[in-house]
Scaffold this active site. Structure first.
Site, PDB file in Angstrom:
ATOM      1  N   ASP A 182     -29.855 -76.929  -7.863  1.00  9.33           N
ATOM      2  CA  ASP A 182     -28.514 -77.434  -7.551  1.00  9.33           C
ATOM      3  C   ASP A 182     -27.577 -77.293  -8.751  1.00  9.33           C
ATOM      4  O   ASP A 182     -28.025 -77.403  -9.895  1.00  9.33           O
ATOM      5  CB  ASP A 182     -28.635 -78.910  -7.131  1.00  9.33           C
ATOM      6  CG  ASP A 182     -27.392 -79.398  -6.426  1.00  9.33           C
ATOM      7  OD1 ASP A 182     -26.518 -78.578  -6.082  1.00  9.33           O
ATOM      8  OD2 ASP A 182     -27.290 -80.630  -6.219  1.00  9.33           O
ATOM      9  N   GLY A 221     -22.309 -74.196  -8.157  1.00 14.52           N
ATOM     10  CA  GLY A 221     -20.854 -74.262  -7.944  1.00 14.52           C
ATOM     11  C   GLY A 221     -20.167 -74.931  -9.130  1.00 14.52           C
ATOM     12  O   GLY A 221     -19.156 -74.430  -9.646  1.00 14.52           O
ATOM     13  N   HIS A 243     -23.914 -68.726  -8.270  1.00 15.72           N
ATOM     14  CA  HIS A 243     -25.111 -68.330  -7.499  1.00 15.72           C
ATOM     15  C   HIS A 243     -25.762 -67.091  -8.119  1.00 15.72           C
ATOM     16  O   HIS A 243     -26.981 -66.980  -8.162  1.00 15.72           O
ATOM     17  CB  HIS A 243     -24.727 -68.055  -6.034  1.00 15.72           C
ATOM     18  CG  HIS A 243     -24.176 -69.258  -5.327  1.00 15.72           C
ATOM     19  ND1 HIS A 243     -24.760 -70.503  -5.428  1.00 15.72           N
ATOM     20  CD2 HIS A 243     -23.102 -69.425  -4.507  1.00 15.72           C
ATOM     21  CE1 HIS A 243     -24.068 -71.372  -4.706  1.00 15.72           C
ATOM     22  NE2 HIS A 243     -23.055 -70.749  -4.137  1.00 15.72           N
ATOM     23  N   LEU A 270     -49.384 -66.103  -8.010  1.00 15.73           N
ATOM     24  CA  LEU A 270     -48.414 -67.116  -7.582  1.00 15.73           C
ATOM     25  C   LEU A 270     -47.892 -66.846  -6.166  1.00 15.73           C
ATOM     26  O   LEU A 270     -47.540 -65.704  -5.844  1.00 15.73           O
ATOM     27  CB  LEU A 270     -47.219 -67.117  -8.551  1.00 15.73           C
ATOM     28  CG  LEU A 270     -46.045 -68.010  -8.140  1.00 15.73           C
ATOM     29  CD1 LEU A 270     -46.375 -69.486  -8.375  1.00 15.73           C
ATOM     30  CD2 LEU A 270     -44.773 -67.634  -8.904  1.00 15.73           C
ATOM     31  N   LEU A 289     -33.167 -85.896  -1.612  1.00 17.42           N
ATOM     32  CA  LEU A 289     -34.018 -84.815  -1.105  1.00 17.42           C
ATOM     33  C   LEU A 289     -33.234 -83.764  -0.307  1.00 17.42           C
ATOM     34  O   LEU A 289     -33.703 -82.643  -0.131  1.00 17.42           O
ATOM     35  CB  LEU A 289     -35.139 -85.376  -0.232  1.00 17.42           C
ATOM     36  CG  LEU A 289     -36.438 -85.732  -0.966  1.00 17.42           C
ATOM     37  CD1 LEU A 289     -37.442 -86.332   0.015  1.00 17.42           C
ATOM     38  CD2 LEU A 289     -37.056 -84.511  -1.639  1.00 17.42           C
TER      39      LEU A 289
HETATM   40  C1  FPP Z   1     -26.900 -75.319  -4.749  1.00 15.52           C
HETATM   41  O1  FPP Z   1     -25.840 -75.297  -5.666  1.00 15.52           O
HETATM   42  C2  FPP Z   1     -27.485 -74.008  -4.644  1.00 15.52           C
HETATM   43  C3  FPP Z   1     -27.558 -73.279  -3.501  1.00 15.52           C
HETATM   44  C4  FPP Z   1     -27.055 -73.756  -2.210  1.00 15.52           C
HETATM   45  C5  FPP Z   1     -28.119 -71.924  -3.508  1.00 15.52           C
HETATM   46  C6  FPP Z   1     -29.304 -71.699  -4.363  1.00 15.52           C
HETATM   47  C7  FPP Z   1     -29.417 -70.274  -4.626  1.00 15.52           C
HETATM   48  C8  FPP Z   1     -29.715 -69.745  -5.816  1.00 15.52           C
HETATM   49  C9  FPP Z   1     -30.062 -70.540  -7.017  1.00 15.52           C
HETATM   50  C10 FPP Z   1     -29.719 -68.282  -5.972  1.00 15.52           C
HETATM   51  C11 FPP Z   1     -31.101 -67.695  -5.926  1.00 15.52           C
HETATM   52  C12 FPP Z   1     -31.492 -67.271  -4.595  1.00 15.52           C
HETATM   53  C13 FPP Z   1     -32.439 -66.338  -4.371  1.00 15.52           C
HETATM   54  C14 FPP Z   1     -32.767 -66.037  -2.975  1.00 15.52           C
HETATM   55  C15 FPP Z   1     -33.146 -65.610  -5.422  1.00 15.52           C
HETATM   56  P1  FPP Z   1     -24.380 -75.671  -5.169  1.00 15.52           P
HETATM   57  O2  FPP Z   1     -23.705 -74.429  -4.783  1.00 15.52           O
HETATM   58  O3  FPP Z   1     -24.462 -76.716  -4.104  1.00 15.52           O
HETATM   59  O4  FPP Z   1     -23.770 -76.270  -6.478  1.00 15.52           O
HETATM   60  P2  FPP Z   1     -22.714 -77.457  -6.562  1.00 15.52           P
HETATM   61  O5  FPP Z   1     -23.396 -78.691  -6.058  1.00 15.52           O
HETATM   62  O6  FPP Z   1     -22.429 -77.521  -8.024  1.00 15.52           O
HETATM   63  O7  FPP Z   1     -21.525 -77.065  -5.743  1.00 15.52           O
END
Ligand code: FPP
Length: 253
Positions: A33, A36, A50, A144, A208
């Site tokens: 997380d 963004g 991302h 893994l 969660l």
């Molecule tokens: C949450 O951060 C993250 C996600 C919804 C996407 C997770 C994806 C990756 C880490 C990229 C890797 C993926 C692959 C398939 C290799 P957020 O966007 O909700 O962040 P924020 O809470 O700061 O807005």
């Protein structure tokens, strides 16, 4: 007797003997997380976070391989993520293909097997094809297990399990009397996988978010304020070390 890894505290070298791996969690699950917010802090579009997060996945996999972790489950796209703007959804669903395009050879070299949990059918064809290809290419690897949660939602998973259980009872494939926790778990996407021992969430949120609700019943949780794109190997080792200090009692004494 299992051996703790106090040396992590000192200079954190790799474990040298098998006994030193004994208290390493078998299954680690991560809610990645903060992408963004990481981008916003830099005046960049959310997708830049991302993209950066994708490269951190590669580093985390490398660490997991070096510590002989058996299963690494990563929350890459939730059933709730469809609520984001189309352009962000589109980008997030391109990342599995991009990640595999860049890193599949390295994953194969490291004996990694790729699997997924979630409703893959509802994803765009290019995502499905990339993932199916990677699964097929790595199916005989026994290192893994890199398990991507893609279009995953725990409540949906549980509801689907109930639907299938009821259908099997109707068809006389299953007897209500024989329905126990083990049988129920076999109807989940995670059928055959051990439950996560350690669940990590980055970015300071402590919830969660519909991730592995059933499976995390006895997981140890580890939280950090660090945003996912800044999550480092050192932090992963800190989480592993912290896990090794925990006393898991599973409701006993
Ligand atoms: C949450 O951060 C993250 C996600 C919804 C996407 C997770 C994806 C990756 C880490 C990229 C890797 C993926 C692959 C398939 C290799 P957020 O966007 O909700 O962040 P924020 O809470 O700061 O807005």
């Amino acid at each position: 007797m299992s051996m703790k890894l106090p040396f992590f505290k000192k200079k954190k070298p790799e474990p040298k003997e098998q006994s030193e791996f004994d208290t390493i969690p078998k299954h680690v699950a991560i809610i990645m997380d903060g992408n963004g917010r990481w981008a916003k802090k830099r005046g960049l579009p959310r997708i830049a976070g991302h993209k950066e997060g994708m490269d951190v996945v590669r580093d985390v996999v490398k660490t997991a391989v070096s510590f002989h972790i058996e299963i690494l489950t990563l929350y890459a796209f939730s059933t709730e993520n469809w609520k984001r703007p189309d352009s962000e959804v589109d980008y997030l669903l391109r990342l599995p293909k991009e990640f595999l395009h860049i890193y599949l050879p390295e994953l194969i070299e490291n004996n990694v097997r790729i699997e997924t949990i979630g409703e893959l059918e509802l994803l765009p064809d290019h995502t499905k094809e990339a993932v199916h290809y990677a699964k097929e290419k790595t199916k005989d690897n026994d290192g893994l297990l890199l398990n991507f949660a893609l279009n995953y939602g725990s409540r949906f998973e549980i509801m689907e399990a109930i639907r299938r259980i009821v259908a099997d009872i109707d068809d006389n494939q299953l007897k209500l009397d024989s329905l126990d926790e083990k049988t129920f778990a076999a109807y989940l996407y995670t059928n055959g996988l051990s439950d996560p021992d350690l669940l990590i969430r980055t970015s300071g949120e402590k919830r969660l978010s519909n991730f592995l609700l059933w499976q995390a019943a006895y997981s140890e949780f580890w939280f950090t304020d660090v945003l996912w794109p800044d999550f480092s190997e050192e932090m992963f080792k800190d989480a592993l070390h912290d896990y090794q200090q925990r006393k898991r009692r599973y409701g006993g004494v």
